[in-house]
Design a protein around this motif. Sequence first.
Motif, PDB file in Angstrom:
ATOM      1  N   ALA A 126      25.634  10.614  48.563  1.00 49.44           N
ATOM      2  CA  ALA A 126      25.425  11.234  47.254  1.00 49.44           C
ATOM      3  C   ALA A 126      24.722  10.224  46.362  1.00 49.44           C
ATOM      4  CB  ALA A 126      26.755  11.657  46.627  1.00 49.44           C
ATOM      5  N   LEU A 127      23.944  10.716  45.411  1.00 42.84           N
ATOM      6  CA  LEU A 127      23.216   9.868  44.472  1.00 42.84           C
ATOM      7  C   LEU A 127      23.763  10.057  43.063  1.00 42.84           C
ATOM      8  CD1 LEU A 127      19.510  10.429  45.626  1.00 42.84           C
ATOM      9  CD2 LEU A 127      20.937   8.423  46.068  1.00 42.84           C
ATOM     10  N   PHE A 128      23.749   8.958  42.282  1.00 44.71           N
ATOM     11  CA  PHE A 128      24.151   8.986  40.876  1.00 44.71           C
ATOM     12  C   PHE A 128      22.985   8.454  40.048  1.00 44.71           C
ATOM     13  CE2 PHE A 128      27.974   8.788  43.336  1.00 44.71           C
ATOM     14  CZ  PHE A 128      28.892   9.569  42.647  1.00 44.71           C
ATOM     15  N   VAL A 129      22.547   9.232  39.059  1.00 43.79           N
ATOM     16  CA  VAL A 129      21.422   8.827  38.239  1.00 43.79           C
ATOM     17  C   VAL A 129      21.713   9.148  36.781  1.00 43.79           C
ATOM     18  CG1 VAL A 129      19.775   9.250  40.112  1.00 43.79           C
ATOM     19  CG2 VAL A 129      20.207  11.041  38.420  1.00 43.79           C
ATOM     20  N   GLY A 130      20.913   8.545  35.895  1.00 41.83           N
ATOM     21  CA  GLY A 130      20.960   8.844  34.473  1.00 41.83           C
ATOM     22  C   GLY A 130      19.566   9.152  33.982  1.00 41.83           C
ATOM     23  N   GLY A 131      19.450   9.469  32.708  1.00 44.88           N
ATOM     24  CA  GLY A 131      18.181   9.934  32.178  1.00 44.88           C
ATOM     25  C   GLY A 131      17.174   8.857  31.871  1.00 44.88           C
ATOM     26  N   ASP A 151      20.889  22.850  49.639  1.00 42.91           N
ATOM     27  CA  ASP A 151      22.175  22.970  48.947  1.00 42.91           C
ATOM     28  C   ASP A 151      22.014  23.189  47.444  1.00 42.91           C
ATOM     29  OD1 ASP A 151      23.539  22.645  51.291  1.00 42.91           O
ATOM     30  OD2 ASP A 151      23.993  20.517  50.994  1.00 42.91           O
ATOM     31  N   ALA A 152      20.785  23.335  46.963  1.00 44.01           N
ATOM     32  CA  ALA A 152      20.555  23.442  45.521  1.00 44.01           C
ATOM     33  C   ALA A 152      21.284  24.641  44.931  1.00 44.01           C
ATOM     34  CB  ALA A 152      19.061  23.525  45.234  1.00 44.01           C
ATOM     35  N   ASP A 153      21.128  25.820  45.528  1.00 43.66           N
ATOM     36  CA  ASP A 153      21.758  27.015  44.979  1.00 43.66           C
ATOM     37  C   ASP A 153      23.272  26.978  45.139  1.00 43.66           C
ATOM     38  OD1 ASP A 153      19.283  27.944  44.274  1.00 43.66           O
ATOM     39  OD2 ASP A 153      19.063  29.280  45.995  1.00 43.66           O
ATOM     40  N   ALA A 154      23.750  26.397  46.256  1.00 42.41           N
ATOM     41  CA  ALA A 154      25.190  26.347  46.497  1.00 42.41           C
ATOM     42  C   ALA A 154      25.908  25.478  45.468  1.00 42.41           C
ATOM     43  CB  ALA A 154      25.468  25.819  47.911  1.00 42.41           C
ATOM     44  N   ALA A 155      25.241  24.439  44.966  1.00 41.08           N
ATOM     45  CA  ALA A 155      25.875  23.524  44.021  1.00 41.08           C
ATOM     46  C   ALA A 155      25.695  23.949  42.579  1.00 41.08           C
ATOM     47  CB  ALA A 155      25.304  22.116  44.200  1.00 41.08           C
ATOM     48  N   TRP A 156      24.791  24.904  42.327  1.00 42.89           N
ATOM     49  CA  TRP A 156      24.477  25.284  40.951  1.00 42.89           C
ATOM     50  C   TRP A 156      25.624  26.051  40.312  1.00 42.89           C
ATOM     51  CZ3 TRP A 156      22.002  30.250  39.125  1.00 42.89           C
ATOM     52  CH2 TRP A 156      21.748  30.198  37.754  1.00 42.89           C
ATOM     53  N   ASP A 157      26.025  25.618  39.137  1.00 45.36           N
ATOM     54  CA  ASP A 157      27.069  26.285  38.360  1.00 45.36           C
ATOM     55  C   ASP A 157      26.411  26.912  37.131  1.00 45.36           C
ATOM     56  OD1 ASP A 157      29.206  27.136  36.884  1.00 45.36           O
ATOM     57  OD2 ASP A 157      30.217  25.192  36.783  1.00 45.36           O
ATOM     58  N   PRO A 158      26.248  28.235  37.088  1.00 42.77           N
ATOM     59  CA  PRO A 158      25.559  28.863  35.960  1.00 42.77           C
ATOM     60  C   PRO A 158      26.198  28.563  34.612  1.00 42.77           C
ATOM     61  CG  PRO A 158      25.850  30.418  37.766  1.00 42.77           C
ATOM     62  CD  PRO A 158      26.660  29.209  38.108  1.00 42.77           C
ATOM     63  N   SER A 159      27.506  28.275  34.582  1.00 40.13           N
ATOM     64  CA  SER A 159      28.176  28.008  33.310  1.00 40.13           C
ATOM     65  C   SER A 159      27.740  26.696  32.688  1.00 40.13           C
ATOM     66  CB  SER A 159      29.695  27.990  33.507  1.00 40.13           C
ATOM     67  OG  SER A 159      30.090  26.882  34.314  1.00 40.13           O
ATOM     68  N   THR A 160      27.119  25.814  33.475  1.00 42.46           N
ATOM     69  CA  THR A 160      26.640  24.537  32.936  1.00 42.46           C
ATOM     70  C   THR A 160      25.128  24.463  32.977  1.00 42.46           C
ATOM     71  OG1 THR A 160      26.807  23.453  35.108  1.00 42.46           O
ATOM     72  CG2 THR A 160      28.740  23.362  33.686  1.00 42.46           C
ATOM     73  N   ALA A 161      24.458  25.607  33.062  1.00 43.15           N
ATOM     74  CA  ALA A 161      22.996  25.609  33.164  1.00 43.15           C
ATOM     75  C   ALA A 161      22.348  24.917  31.990  1.00 43.15           C
ATOM     76  CB  ALA A 161      22.493  27.041  33.265  1.00 43.15           C
ATOM     77  N   TRP A 162      22.958  25.016  30.785  1.00 40.75           N
ATOM     78  CA  TRP A 162      22.387  24.371  29.595  1.00 40.75           C
ATOM     79  C   TRP A 162      22.360  22.866  29.728  1.00 40.75           C
ATOM     80  CZ3 TRP A 162      25.505  20.892  27.201  1.00 40.75           C
ATOM     81  CH2 TRP A 162      26.874  20.970  27.522  1.00 40.75           C
ATOM     82  N   ALA A 163      23.230  22.310  30.565  1.00 39.65           N
ATOM     83  CA  ALA A 163      23.326  20.854  30.672  1.00 39.65           C
ATOM     84  C   ALA A 163      22.613  20.312  31.895  1.00 39.65           C
ATOM     85  CB  ALA A 163      24.795  20.437  30.744  1.00 39.65           C
ATOM     86  N   MET A 164      21.937  21.179  32.648  1.00 44.64           N
ATOM     87  CA  MET A 164      21.339  20.734  33.897  1.00 44.64           C
ATOM     88  C   MET A 164      19.898  20.280  33.727  1.00 44.64           C
ATOM     89  SD  MET A 164      22.916  23.408  36.655  1.00 44.64           S
ATOM     90  CE  MET A 164      22.419  22.408  38.043  1.00 44.64           C
ATOM     91  N   MET A 165      19.333  20.481  32.558  1.00 44.59           N
ATOM     92  CA  MET A 165      17.965  20.032  32.326  1.00 44.59           C
ATOM     93  C   MET A 165      17.976  18.573  31.921  1.00 44.59           C
ATOM     94  SD  MET A 165      16.213  22.757  32.873  1.00 44.59           S
ATOM     95  CE  MET A 165      14.634  22.506  32.075  1.00 44.59           C
ATOM     96  N   PRO A 166      17.314  17.668  32.660  1.00 44.96           N
ATOM     97  CA  PRO A 166      17.323  16.256  32.321  1.00 44.96           C
ATOM     98  C   PRO A 166      16.775  16.012  30.916  1.00 44.96           C
ATOM     99  CG  PRO A 166      16.473  16.586  34.525  1.00 44.96           C
ATOM    100  CD  PRO A 166      16.588  17.944  33.903  1.00 44.96           C
ATOM    101  N   ILE A 167      17.388  15.076  30.197  1.00 43.26           N
ATOM    102  CA  ILE A 167      16.964  14.709  28.862  1.00 43.26           C
ATOM    103  C   ILE A 167      16.766  13.204  28.802  1.00 43.26           C
ATOM    104  CG2 ILE A 167      18.099  16.647  27.717  1.00 43.26           C
ATOM    105  CD1 ILE A 167      20.450  14.869  27.150  1.00 43.26           C
ATOM    106  N   THR A 168      16.187  12.721  27.722  1.00 39.57           N
ATOM    107  CA  THR A 168      15.849  11.302  27.623  1.00 39.57           C
ATOM    108  C   THR A 168      16.703  10.639  26.551  1.00 39.57           C
ATOM    109  OG1 THR A 168      14.098  11.857  26.070  1.00 39.57           O
ATOM    110  CG2 THR A 168      13.487  11.672  28.384  1.00 39.57           C
ATOM    111  N   LEU A 169      18.004  10.517  26.839  1.00 40.59           N
ATOM    112  CA  LEU A 169      18.930   9.980  25.852  1.00 40.59           C
ATOM    113  C   LEU A 169      19.607   8.702  26.334  1.00 40.59           C
ATOM    114  CD1 LEU A 169      20.547  13.228  24.449  1.00 40.59           C
ATOM    115  CD2 LEU A 169      19.192  11.586  23.186  1.00 40.59           C
ATOM    116  N   THR A 170      18.964   7.959  27.188  1.00 39.34           N
ATOM    117  CA  THR A 170      19.379   6.628  27.595  1.00 39.34           C
ATOM    118  C   THR A 170      20.759   6.537  28.224  1.00 39.34           C
ATOM    119  OG1 THR A 170      18.198   5.927  25.623  1.00 39.34           O
ATOM    120  CG2 THR A 170      19.274   4.214  26.880  1.00 39.34           C
ATOM    121  N   PRO A 171      21.047   7.250  29.315  1.00 36.97           N
ATOM    122  CA  PRO A 171      22.230   6.893  30.090  1.00 36.97           C
ATOM    123  C   PRO A 171      22.025   5.518  30.717  1.00 36.97           C
ATOM    124  CG  PRO A 171      21.464   9.086  30.651  1.00 36.97           C
ATOM    125  CD  PRO A 171      20.375   8.414  29.860  1.00 36.97           C
TER     126      PRO A 171
END
Length: 406
Positions: free
Chosen positions: A312-317, A356-376
Amino acid sequence: MQSPSKFSDPSVSTPPGVAGLEGWADLPDHLLHSIVPLLGSFIDLTVFASTCRSWRASFSSYPSKSTFCTILPPLLIRPNVRVQAPHLPSSNGLHKLRTCKVIDMANQNRALRCQIPQETFQRMHFAGSSYGHLICCCRGKCLIVDVFTGAEVSPPDLPFSGDPEEEFYYDSTLTAPLASPNCHLLVSTQTSLFDWPVGSDSWSELKLSDARIDQIVEFNGQFIAMDYSYKIYTLQLAPQLCLQEITTKWWDDMTECPYLRPWLAVCGDMLLIVDHYISFSFGAPVLYKPYRLDMSAKPAKWVEVKKLDNWALFVGGDVRSPPFSCLSPEQWGGCSNRLYYAHYSQPWSVHGLGDDADAAWDPSTAWAMMPITLTPILCTRETGTVSCRPSRCTQACSTPMVSDSQ
């Protein structure tokens, strides 16, 4: 300069009677080393390493500490989430401290806290993170801050030939744990790559004629750099600082990289480039694809990785924070072939890779799935003063961590 801060886990306490037992400090190293692989979280490692001086020394001599960076999930530090911690001081005598929430994915029910000097956020600009340290720069000055202990290291001023007020810092990283005898600090600006051997009184400078360096990772014992144009280089520190380009060929015979700001990531024996694209079809709206660099080909070629198997991979913005990879995440409740994105407004959003993209997708968090540039901020260390440990018990630990900052 030392600015000790606190790390608090209210749920960790000494079992009754343990303090009175005798003989624990005399257990042989081979027996203690047999216990270490059975520890299931970084909190367990903390308790083990802080038991006594001899246990701490035994952990320090454990031969495979670096494996913890790939078998346990990183910690998530959220400086943007203010938390109450009345049992912790508001100041260390020198600086006001910001109390931050810490999340351990292997123990999400534990209330963890850390404290970071407030002026780090107010007076300095984020330049990178590495081995459990924030690296901040401003007007030619750099500061290396241990996120959990508060210890600070101040290198000499950067030898800018122009106006330091106009400089921007695109990447900064340590080449080894700060306490290592061969540790270097690398800082990238628009026109130069600077190298400071930690403890020395001067920097060396490599003028960049093509494009600035945006990311640096260690892969198979050598440093790999990627510039703004996505060219790949080997980075040599001695006898002098230099870059040697690795000629590469993009996938599908493309003439240039189609990604905007990809991550350069190390995953086991693979050097990966990872980014996202938007899908307008039914299902997951954001799709991530990793490609590995096949160096056996001439020229080296980026090849799509259909599945990461049990990784598994862990990334930030922010690409100035290095990604992590984790082996067999099911051991702590995670999932393989997933990308965990450190988000500003929620701890993690989870993306499936490939099929596995569709299997892992949670529609309830769709608003938070778009990457943003807020310095993680993501950082890791293997030895030396270790994140999420009080300074007295950190000389031995090996702790990846992730920080999602403002």
